[in-house]
Design a protein around this motif. Structure first.
Motif, short mmCIF file in Angstrom:
data_model
loop_
_atom_site.label_atom_id
_atom_site.label_comp_id
_atom_site.label_asym_id
_atom_site.label_seq_id
_atom_site.Cartn_x
_atom_site.Cartn_y
_atom_site.Cartn_z
N LYS A 160 68.38 5.81 28.30
CA LYS A 160 68.87 4.90 29.33
C LYS A 160 69.42 3.64 28.66
O LYS A 160 68.73 2.99 27.89
CB LYS A 160 67.72 4.48 30.28
CG LYS A 160 67.20 5.62 31.15
CD LYS A 160 66.16 5.08 32.12
CE LYS A 160 65.66 6.17 33.05
NZ LYS A 160 64.67 5.64 34.02
N SER A 161 70.66 3.30 28.99
CA SER A 161 71.26 2.10 28.44
C SER A 161 70.61 0.86 29.04
O SER A 161 70.25 0.84 30.22
CB SER A 161 72.76 2.08 28.74
OG SER A 161 73.41 3.15 28.09
N LYS A 179 70.56 -3.61 29.26
CA LYS A 179 71.37 -4.81 29.15
C LYS A 179 70.98 -5.56 27.87
O LYS A 179 69.80 -5.63 27.52
CB LYS A 179 71.15 -5.72 30.36
CG LYS A 179 71.61 -5.12 31.67
CD LYS A 179 71.31 -6.07 32.82
CE LYS A 179 71.72 -5.45 34.15
NZ LYS A 179 71.41 -6.36 35.30
N LEU A 232 67.83 -2.52 32.96
CA LEU A 232 68.82 -1.46 32.80
C LEU A 232 70.21 -1.96 33.15
O LEU A 232 70.38 -2.88 33.94
CB LEU A 232 68.46 -0.28 33.71
CG LEU A 232 67.11 0.40 33.47
CD1 LEU A 232 66.93 1.54 34.43
CD2 LEU A 232 67.03 0.89 32.04
N LYS A 233 71.22 -1.33 32.55
CA LYS A 233 72.59 -1.66 32.90
C LYS A 233 72.92 -1.21 34.32
O LYS A 233 73.66 -1.85 35.04
CB LYS A 233 73.56 -1.00 31.92
CG LYS A 233 73.61 -1.70 30.57
CD LYS A 233 74.72 -1.13 29.71
CE LYS A 233 74.81 -1.89 28.39
NZ LYS A 233 75.89 -1.35 27.52
N GLN A 234 72.34 -0.08 34.73
CA GLN A 234 72.49 0.42 36.10
C GLN A 234 71.11 0.78 36.62
O GLN A 234 70.33 1.39 35.91
CB GLN A 234 73.40 1.65 36.14
CG GLN A 234 74.84 1.35 35.71
CD GLN A 234 75.70 2.61 35.72
OE1 GLN A 234 75.17 3.71 35.83
NE2 GLN A 234 77.00 2.43 35.64
N SER A 235 70.84 0.38 37.84
CA SER A 235 69.52 0.69 38.40
C SER A 235 69.37 2.19 38.56
O SER A 235 70.33 2.91 38.81
CB SER A 235 69.34 -0.02 39.74
OG SER A 235 70.30 0.49 40.66
N ASN A 236 68.14 2.64 38.43
CA ASN A 236 67.85 4.06 38.48
C ASN A 236 66.90 4.34 39.64
O ASN A 236 65.76 3.89 39.63
CB ASN A 236 67.22 4.52 37.16
CG ASN A 236 66.93 6.00 37.15
OD1 ASN A 236 67.72 6.80 37.64
ND2 ASN A 236 65.79 6.38 36.59
N SER A 284 64.55 -1.56 39.35
CA SER A 284 65.33 -2.58 38.65
C SER A 284 65.10 -2.58 37.16
O SER A 284 65.67 -3.40 36.45
CB SER A 284 64.99 -3.97 39.22
OG SER A 284 63.59 -4.21 39.04
N ASP A 312 76.37 0.60 22.04
CA ASP A 312 75.39 0.79 23.10
C ASP A 312 73.99 0.54 22.55
O ASP A 312 73.72 0.75 21.37
CB ASP A 312 75.48 2.22 23.65
CG ASP A 312 74.49 2.46 24.79
OD1 ASP A 312 74.48 1.68 25.74
OD2 ASP A 312 73.71 3.43 24.69
N SER A 319 70.08 1.61 23.93
CA SER A 319 69.39 2.38 24.96
C SER A 319 67.96 2.67 24.53
O SER A 319 67.61 2.51 23.36
CB SER A 319 70.14 3.69 25.24
OG SER A 319 70.39 4.39 24.04
#
Length: 857
Positions: free
Chosen positions: A559-560, A562, A587-591, A595, A817, A819
């Motif tokens: 998972k990438s 921030k 995270l760069k994108q919520s999963n 958050s 990246d 992660s």
């Protein structure tokens, strides 16, 4: 009666002379002691003295044995007093730097004041005393024990050292300086133990005494005296070996063998109350009695072996009881921490100390308990659940499994480090005289003339080296300087045997000796072939294991996260989960509506870097260099130099360089190059060297980096800060091991500000350790362009907080990246890897050619 009184007067005179001017070196004591012993030996005929010093007691007359006993008493008294004085003075003169975990001496203070071995209540004055903010304590008025028993495992592991300190404080007053009596007793005990061990191999008292003084004068040994806990193992370990050696190698009556074995067990048991290292004697005591096979009938040999085992066990058990009753940890969960300690031995600093080459993988990077706790939890699959209790049986089981997996990951390196350790020990002071070619030439003689004695030395040395290779450090191996004196006295003993045999039978080899020589030659060939075969097998196993680990890491789900980049820094963005202090990544994108990552005390990360091809043109600044060796001091006239040293500290220093002058040179450049770099080329020939830039008053480093083994080109960027108005370049070796370096060129250069990286760029891990910034190392990036993946485990322990990555010579433009692993597979070794284009560039850290070359040198 008159003669006896004159002998006593000489002995008292010897002791009184030793109360003269203060000297820390043992050589003045050796000179004075020689005069005293000479005064005694002048009363003995030289022929008689030769007979007393070279013949076994059973071959001497009653009068000769009597004179020999008196000479022995005089030597023992002189050695004891001289060594005690050395220990007391060295401790008192180095009190400010003495380190033996004084903050854990609360139970000792409680025992001295209240007669109870237990922790004490917090008190400001007492706390200042234990933290060495104050060297003395006025009285026991503020020392109050806890109502319930509370002794940690660490405190119980040095119960006898704390009790000895408590007695010293009780008698002399509560001052750290008064522990000089403990240092004096330990140093005297070490001198007597080493003298006894040498006497096991050679009958001569004078030769053994002279070599004892040499051993006690060795710089690594003297430097270790103030550090009481590390130093305390030496007298008990060497004393136990002397007792075991005398029981196995000397013809003794059964009762004497039993007493020697009991004494060995007692010394090991007491020594374990100072430091747990004494456990290494147990396999020696178990295996060495088998050397008695062939010395007599089966029944007699079996009886002697049984006596040694029974006596050792009885002495060991009897003196473990007081330690367990007085200092046993209460309420502690039953964990041994043995696998934990062994895992710590894979830390990079120990491999670097041995001079083993750098590699793009690391089983354990930092030497820190918190990091091992993190890797054990990752291995056990507890990264997203409750952590494994550090002192539990479960922790021992999981850490034991991790240790076995780590050994199967790097078996070739584990084998090679034993031989690197042997060479490092062989190059200690005194040992260096016999290491290499002299030892090779002497070995056939020992095997033919002193087989049992040499076998005992090889067995003992092999076990000690195997254990010391786990965590090689000068504070762990200082007592191994006794190897040189042992080989010297063994050589003298073998030479005497050869001379007597030649005088009696002439120059010829009996058939039995010829057969033995042929067998030894065949055994040597088979042994070399076995090592070659085993190393090839382990090398293949290690390559396959590392490739499998790379495949496992590549197959994980990532998972990438921030992150933010600053100059020379890459920092993650953290969040707090469930309003507590546990950190997690953003995270760069919520999963799935969350958050951040699930709560974790440790995790595994990867950073992807893209190194683009670039043409770098360096411009050398007009800075002239000259060099001097600090300890000698020696002026190195040429810009190129080769330097070798056994001393610790900064070995070679440059002339003073002006920071403002360099800043003016940078400001005058037209091509926009503003970065200042130190570039050095050369080769590390032996051991380990570091290079650093140190300010004028020697209070702060701009940087201090380890140079790799073999040929290298080192580049490192730094800034001219106000601290560097004047600075020097230093090449330093690792404390006390033989190190050699060749420097071919040194330049101050600038690189144009193009591209995202420069050759020799590094990525390393930054942590916060107990509120202080700490960098725990990393890897040098490859010299060519490509996609680079850096895998590294992290920990968020209370005392060790991961803060980010440091980029030396690497722009944030290179970062593709960052992660973290979604789920780390249980049972996988969380090792650190650096992959270039998806593969490792090297699969081993050592080689036999380097081992052999260092042995011969």
């Amino acid at each position: 009666m008159k003669g006896r009184r004159s002998h006593c007067a000489l002995l008292l005179n010897a002791i009184s002379i030793l109360e003269g001017p203060s000297k820390v070196n043992m050589l003045p004591y050796f000179s004075m002691s020689t005069k005293m012993v000479a005064a005694v030996t002048r009363r003995i005929d030289l022929v008689k003295l030769w007979r007393i010093e070279t013949f076994r007691p059973e071959h001497l007359t009653k009068n000769d044995r009597k004179l020999g006993r008196f000479l022995g008493i005089a030597i023992v008294a002189i050695i004891s007093v001289a060594a005690a004085r050395l220990g007391a003075l060295t401790y008192r003169e180095n009190l400010a730097t003495a380190a033996f975990y004084q903050t854990y001496f609360g139970p000792a203070l409680n025992f001295a004041c209240n007669g109870e071995y237990n922790e004490i209540k917090p008190n400001l004055e007492v706390q200042h005393f234990l933290e060495r903010k104050s060297n003395s304590l006025d009285s026991c008025s503020g020392v109050e024990g806890l109502p319930l028993r509370n002794v940690t495992i660490f405190e119980s592991s040095m119960v006898y050292l704390e009790l000895a300190s408590a007695i010293a404080w009780r008698l002399l007053g509560f001052n750290w300086q008064n522990l000089f009596v403990v240092a004096a007793a330990l140093t005297s005990g070490l001198a007597l133990a080493s003298y006894s061990l040498l006497r096991v191999f050679f009958v001569s008292r004078l030769t053994s005494a002279a070599l004892t003084f040499m051993f006690m004068s060795a710089a690594p040994l003297v430097a270790q005296i103030p550090h009481l806990r590390d130093f305390s193992k030496a007298p008990f370990l060497i004393g136990a070996l002397a007792c075991i050696g005398a029981a196995v190698l000397r013809p003794q009556r059964p009762f004497v063998i039993l007493l020697l074995a009991i004494a060995a067990g007692v010394l090991v048991s007491i020594g374990l109350g100072f430091r747990q290292d004494l456990s290494v004697v147990l396999p020696i005591a178990l295996l060495s009695p088998f050397l008695l096979i062939g010395s007599g009938t089966f029944r007699r040999t079996a009886g002697r072996i049984a006596l040694i085992w029974i006596g050792f066990g009885a002495g060991y058990i009897a003196f473990r009881l007081p330690a367990n009753l007085i200092g046993g940890a209460e309420g502690a969960l039953p964990a041994t921490f043995i696998p934990h300690v062994f895992i710590l031995g894979f830390a990079e600093q120990f491999l670097q100390a041995l001079g083993m080459s750098d590699a793009p993988y690391s089983a354990v990077r930092p030497y820190h308990d918190g990091f091992v706790f993190a890797t054990v939890n990752l291995f056990g699959g507890a990264s997203h659940g409750p952590p494994i209790a550090p002192a539990s049986i479960e922790y021992d089981q999981v850490s034991g499994d991790l240790l076995r997996s780590t050994l199967s990951l790097v078996p070739y390196d584990t084998l090679l480090r034993i031989f690197y350790t042997a060479n490092a020990i062989g190059h200690l002071p005194i040992n260096a005289y016999i290491w290499g070619l002299p030892l090779l030439l002497l070995t056939p003689i020992f095997l033919l003339v002193r087989l049992r004695c040499f076998s005992f030395v090889i067995l003992t040395l092999g076990i000690l080296i195997a254990v010391l290779s786990l965590q090689y450090d000068p504070r762990h191996v200082f007592y191994m300087s006794v190897l040189g004196p042992i080989i010297i006295v063994l050589s003298a003993s073998a030479l005497l045997d050869i001379v007597r045999r030649v005088r009696a039978f002439g120059f010829y080899l009996p058939p039995r000796i010829e057969l033995k020589a042929g067998s030894f030659l065949l055994s040597a060939v088979l042994l070399a072939a076995s090592f070659a075969a085993v190393s090839q097998l382990l090398g293949g196993t290690q390559r396959k294991a590392l490739q499998n680990l790379v495949s496992t890491y590549s197959g994980l789900e990532w998972k990438s996260i921030k992150f933010r980049t600053t100059r020379n820094r890459l920092e993650p963005e953290f969040i707090k989960v469930e309003q507590n202090e546990a950190l997690a990544f953003a995270l760069k994108q919520s999963n799935e509506g969350t958050s951040g990552m699930p709560r974790a005390a440790q995790t595994l990360s990867r950073v992807t870097l893209k190194l683009s091809p670039t043409d770098l043109v360096t411009v050398a600044l007009p800075v002239e260099f000259s060099w001097k060796a600090l300890q000698e001091p020696v002026q190195l006239r040429d810009k190129q130099f080769t330097f070798s040293t056994n001393k610790s500290g900064y070995a070679v220093e440059s002339n003073s360089i002006s920071g403002p002058d360099l800043s003016l040179l940078l400001a005058s450049k037209k091509d926009g190059s503003q970065g200042l770099w130190l570039r050095v080329t050369g080769e590390t020939l032996a051991g380990a060297f570091y290079v650093g830039i140190l300010n004028h008053d020697k209070s702060k480093f701009a940087f201090f980096d380890r140079l790799p083994f073999g040929k290298w080109q080192f580049s490192r960027q730094f800034e001219i800060t106000p601290d560097l108005s004047q600075f020097t370049i230093l090449f330093g070796n690792y404390g006390g091991i033989r190190s050699a370096i060749r420097v071919d060129s040194t330049e101050m250069v600038t690189f144009p500000d193009t591209g995202c990286w420069i050759p020799n760029a590094r990525v390393t891990a930054d942590y916060n350790y107990a509120g202080q910034e700490a960098n725990l190392g990393g890897f040098t990036l490859p010299e060519h362009a490509g996609l680079v993946t850096y895998y590294f485990p992290q920990t968020f322990a209370a005392a060790l907080q991961f803060t980010g990555l440091k980029l030396d010579g690497l722009s944030s433009d290179c970062i593709v990246d960052w992660s973290v692993a979604k789920d780390f597979p249980a049972g996988t070794v969380p090792a650190e890897l650096l992959l270039t284009d998806g593969r490792l560039e090297g699969f081993q850290r050592g080689d036999w050619a380097t081992v052999w070359r260092d042995f011969i040198r």
